[in-house]
Design a protein around this motif. Structure first.
Motif, PDB file in Angstrom:
ATOM      1  N   ARG A 192       0.809  -1.221   0.000  1.00  0.00           N
ATOM      2  CA  ARG A 192       0.000   0.000   0.000  1.00  0.00           C
ATOM      3  C   ARG A 192       0.840   1.268   0.000  1.00  0.00           C
ATOM      4  NH1 ARG A 192      -3.614   0.330   4.475  1.00  0.00           N
ATOM      5  NH2 ARG A 192      -2.330  -1.084   5.694  1.00  0.00           N
ATOM      6  N   ALA A 193       2.094   1.177   0.533  1.00  0.00           N
ATOM      7  CA  ALA A 193       2.903   2.389   0.691  1.00  0.00           C
ATOM      8  C   ALA A 193       3.878   2.604  -0.468  1.00  0.00           C
ATOM      9  CB  ALA A 193       3.686   2.311   2.005  1.00  0.00           C
ATOM     10  N   ALA A 194       4.338   1.516  -1.071  1.00  0.00           N
ATOM     11  CA  ALA A 194       5.366   1.654  -2.117  1.00  0.00           C
ATOM     12  C   ALA A 194       4.699   1.872  -3.474  1.00  0.00           C
ATOM     13  CB  ALA A 194       6.224   0.390  -2.141  1.00  0.00           C
ATOM     14  N   PRO A 195       5.451   2.388  -4.460  1.00  0.00           N
ATOM     15  CA  PRO A 195       4.883   2.538  -5.804  1.00  0.00           C
ATOM     16  C   PRO A 195       4.406   1.168  -6.302  1.00  0.00           C
ATOM     17  CG  PRO A 195       7.078   3.535  -5.677  1.00  0.00           C
ATOM     18  CD  PRO A 195       6.846   2.833  -4.372  1.00  0.00           C
ATOM     19  N   PRO A 196       3.221   1.092  -6.931  1.00  0.00           N
ATOM     20  CA  PRO A 196       2.636  -0.196  -7.305  1.00  0.00           C
ATOM     21  C   PRO A 196       3.570  -1.077  -8.124  1.00  0.00           C
ATOM     22  CG  PRO A 196       1.127   1.612  -7.814  1.00  0.00           C
ATOM     23  CD  PRO A 196       2.375   2.238  -7.292  1.00  0.00           C
ATOM     24  N   GLU A 197       4.370  -0.461  -9.007  1.00  0.00           N
ATOM     25  CA  GLU A 197       5.226  -1.272  -9.893  1.00  0.00           C
ATOM     26  C   GLU A 197       6.394  -1.891  -9.114  1.00  0.00           C
ATOM     27  OE1 GLU A 197       4.685   1.915 -10.048  1.00  0.00           O
ATOM     28  OE2 GLU A 197       6.577   2.999 -10.096  1.00  0.00           O
ATOM     29  N   ALA A 198       6.689  -1.374  -7.887  1.00  0.00           N
ATOM     30  CA  ALA A 198       7.850  -1.882  -7.139  1.00  0.00           C
ATOM     31  C   ALA A 198       7.443  -2.698  -5.908  1.00  0.00           C
ATOM     32  CB  ALA A 198       8.706  -0.688  -6.687  1.00  0.00           C
ATOM     33  N   ALA A 199       6.158  -2.611  -5.542  1.00  0.00           N
ATOM     34  CA  ALA A 199       5.742  -3.121  -4.227  1.00  0.00           C
ATOM     35  C   ALA A 199       5.974  -4.623  -4.059  1.00  0.00           C
ATOM     36  CB  ALA A 199       4.272  -2.772  -3.994  1.00  0.00           C
ATOM     37  N   ASP A 200       5.580  -5.424  -5.062  1.00  0.00           N
ATOM     38  CA  ASP A 200       5.702  -6.884  -4.921  1.00  0.00           C
ATOM     39  C   ASP A 200       7.168  -7.300  -4.795  1.00  0.00           C
ATOM     40  OD1 ASP A 200       3.026  -7.214  -4.890  1.00  0.00           O
ATOM     41  OD2 ASP A 200       2.856  -7.964  -6.949  1.00  0.00           O
ATOM     42  N   GLU A 201       8.004  -6.689  -5.626  1.00  0.00           N
ATOM     43  CA  GLU A 201       9.428  -7.030  -5.616  1.00  0.00           C
ATOM     44  C   GLU A 201      10.065  -6.604  -4.282  1.00  0.00           C
ATOM     45  OE1 GLU A 201      11.100  -9.013  -7.286  1.00  0.00           O
ATOM     46  OE2 GLU A 201      12.925  -8.522  -6.174  1.00  0.00           O
ATOM     47  N   LEU A 202       9.677  -5.427  -3.785  1.00  0.00           N
ATOM     48  CA  LEU A 202      10.203  -4.976  -2.489  1.00  0.00           C
ATOM     49  C   LEU A 202       9.815  -5.949  -1.379  1.00  0.00           C
ATOM     50  CD1 LEU A 202       9.580  -1.126  -2.140  1.00  0.00           C
ATOM     51  CD2 LEU A 202      11.760  -2.332  -1.877  1.00  0.00           C
ATOM     52  N   GLY A 203       8.546  -6.412  -1.410  1.00  0.00           N
ATOM     53  CA  GLY A 203       8.058  -7.357  -0.393  1.00  0.00           C
ATOM     54  C   GLY A 203       8.856  -8.646  -0.434  1.00  0.00           C
ATOM     55  N   ARG A 204       9.098  -9.160  -1.665  1.00  0.00           N
ATOM     56  CA  ARG A 204       9.871 -10.415  -1.809  1.00  0.00           C
ATOM     57  C   ARG A 204      11.297 -10.216  -1.302  1.00  0.00           C
ATOM     58  NH1 ARG A 204       6.825 -11.523  -6.377  1.00  0.00           N
ATOM     59  NH2 ARG A 204       8.059 -10.135  -7.681  1.00  0.00           N
ATOM     60  N   ALA A 205      11.909  -9.083  -1.687  1.00  0.00           N
ATOM     61  CA  ALA A 205      13.309  -8.826  -1.312  1.00  0.00           C
ATOM     62  C   ALA A 205      13.426  -8.676   0.210  1.00  0.00           C
ATOM     63  CB  ALA A 205      13.810  -7.572  -2.019  1.00  0.00           C
ATOM     64  N   PHE A 206      12.443  -8.025   0.821  1.00  0.00           N
ATOM     65  CA  PHE A 206      12.453  -7.843   2.279  1.00  0.00           C
ATOM     66  C   PHE A 206      12.433  -9.210   2.972  1.00  0.00           C
ATOM     67  CE2 PHE A 206       9.839  -7.270   6.189  1.00  0.00           C
ATOM     68  CZ  PHE A 206      10.788  -6.585   6.928  1.00  0.00           C
TER      69      PHE A 206
END
Ligand SMILES: C[S@@+](CC[C@H](N)C(=O)[O-])C[C@H]1O[C@@H](n2cnc3c(N)ncnc32)[C@H](O)[C@@H]1O
Length: 262
Positions: A222-236
């Motif tokens: 919900r907080a990150a740019p939509p195009e980056a959110a899924d990848e950020l979640g996986r990387a985290f």
């Protein structure tokens, strides 16, 4: 960003919720059910532990309440054909039932709720006089090492920009404060105690995504740019798991609660 009921991945939870099922069996054993009671499963999840509860209620009934629509849909799929089970999507802090229950069971739920006073008041109002609340949730010190590690990773770039504003997802209460709150909500014969439950989940990746860091992924989405959110979640999650080591060993500490509605 507002807090709202978290939607769970009910199918994944149903697969990986074996530790919770084991804890549920111990809670049910403490209930001393005779088999014909009407029981509230407070925070029923995907229905996996509700099914276990129903094994002790051959001529009884269960009402499962959960604030996640996905979990309630999952519970209906698990037990939809069983006439002894009914499910309602509702927050326990707003709980209102049509008829009082004989007992309340709850496994791995109360630490998701910050206002325990209100929670216990609503549970007390749902119980018949003399009915028992038998529950277990995360307690003081629960998964301390894992949470410290997750906080450390969340404080680093690129996650900190988004996760810094995330409120603490869990409330791990202690036995003394809990007993005081239960008494002021109208409960008597109160016992609360902590229990260590070190756990190694069978599927560390799915368990972490679904149970341990689901609030973090939801917040990032919900907080990150939509195009980056899924990848950020996986990387985290990758980064936390890499630093947690293998096998993932979780220092679970459970708070047991037994009380009677006076
Ligand atoms: C770890 S799961 C436990 C599910 C089930 N009791 C079990 O042991 O498998 C936590 C559950 O608590 C539910 N929950 C969290 N906050 C809630 C609330 N305020 N009211 C009702 N359910 C809530 C979640 O939706 C989720 O289904």
């Amino acid at each position: 960003m507002s807090t709202r009921a978290l939607e769970w991945d009910a199918a994944a939870y149903h697969r990986v919720g074996s530790p919770q099922e084991q804890w549920a069996a111990e809670i049910i054993a403490r209930m001393g059910l005779t088999g014909d009671e009407f029981v509230l499963d407070a925070g029923c999840g995907s229905g996996r532990v509700t099914a276990l509860l129903l094994e002790s209620l051959p001529s009884g009934r269960v009402i499962g309440v959960d604030s996640s629509e996905a979990m309630i849909d999952g519970a209906r799929r698990t037990l939809g054909a069983d006439p002894r089970a009914a499910f309602v999507c509702q927050s326990l802090t707003e709980l209102v039932l049509d008829e009082p229950v004989d007992a309340i069971f709850s496994c791995a739920v109360f630490h998701h709720i910050h206002d325990h006073q209100r929670l216990f008041e609503r549970l007390h109002a749902a119980l018949r006089t003399g009915g028992r609340l038998v529950a277990q949730c995360g307690g003081e010190g629960n998964i301390d090492a894992f949470r410290t590690l997750a906080d450390e990773v969340a404080g680093r770039s690129p996650y900190a920009e988004y996760l810094a504003a995330m409120p603490a997802p869990w409330h791990y209460a202690g036995p003394k404060d809990t007993a005081t709150r239960l008494a002021s909500a109208g409960f008597a014969s109160i016992s609360c105690w902590l229990e260590d439950k070190p756990t190694v989940p069978a599927d560390a990746r799915t368990f972490t995504e679904t149970v341990l860091l689901n609030y973090h992924s939801d917040w990032l989405r919900r907080a990150a740019p939509p195009e980056a959110a899924d990848e950020l979640g996986r990387a985290f999650i990758d980064e936390v798991l890499a630093e947690a080591g293998s096998p993932l060993t979780l220092d679970y500490v459970r708070l047991n609660i037994d009380a009677t509605a006076a």
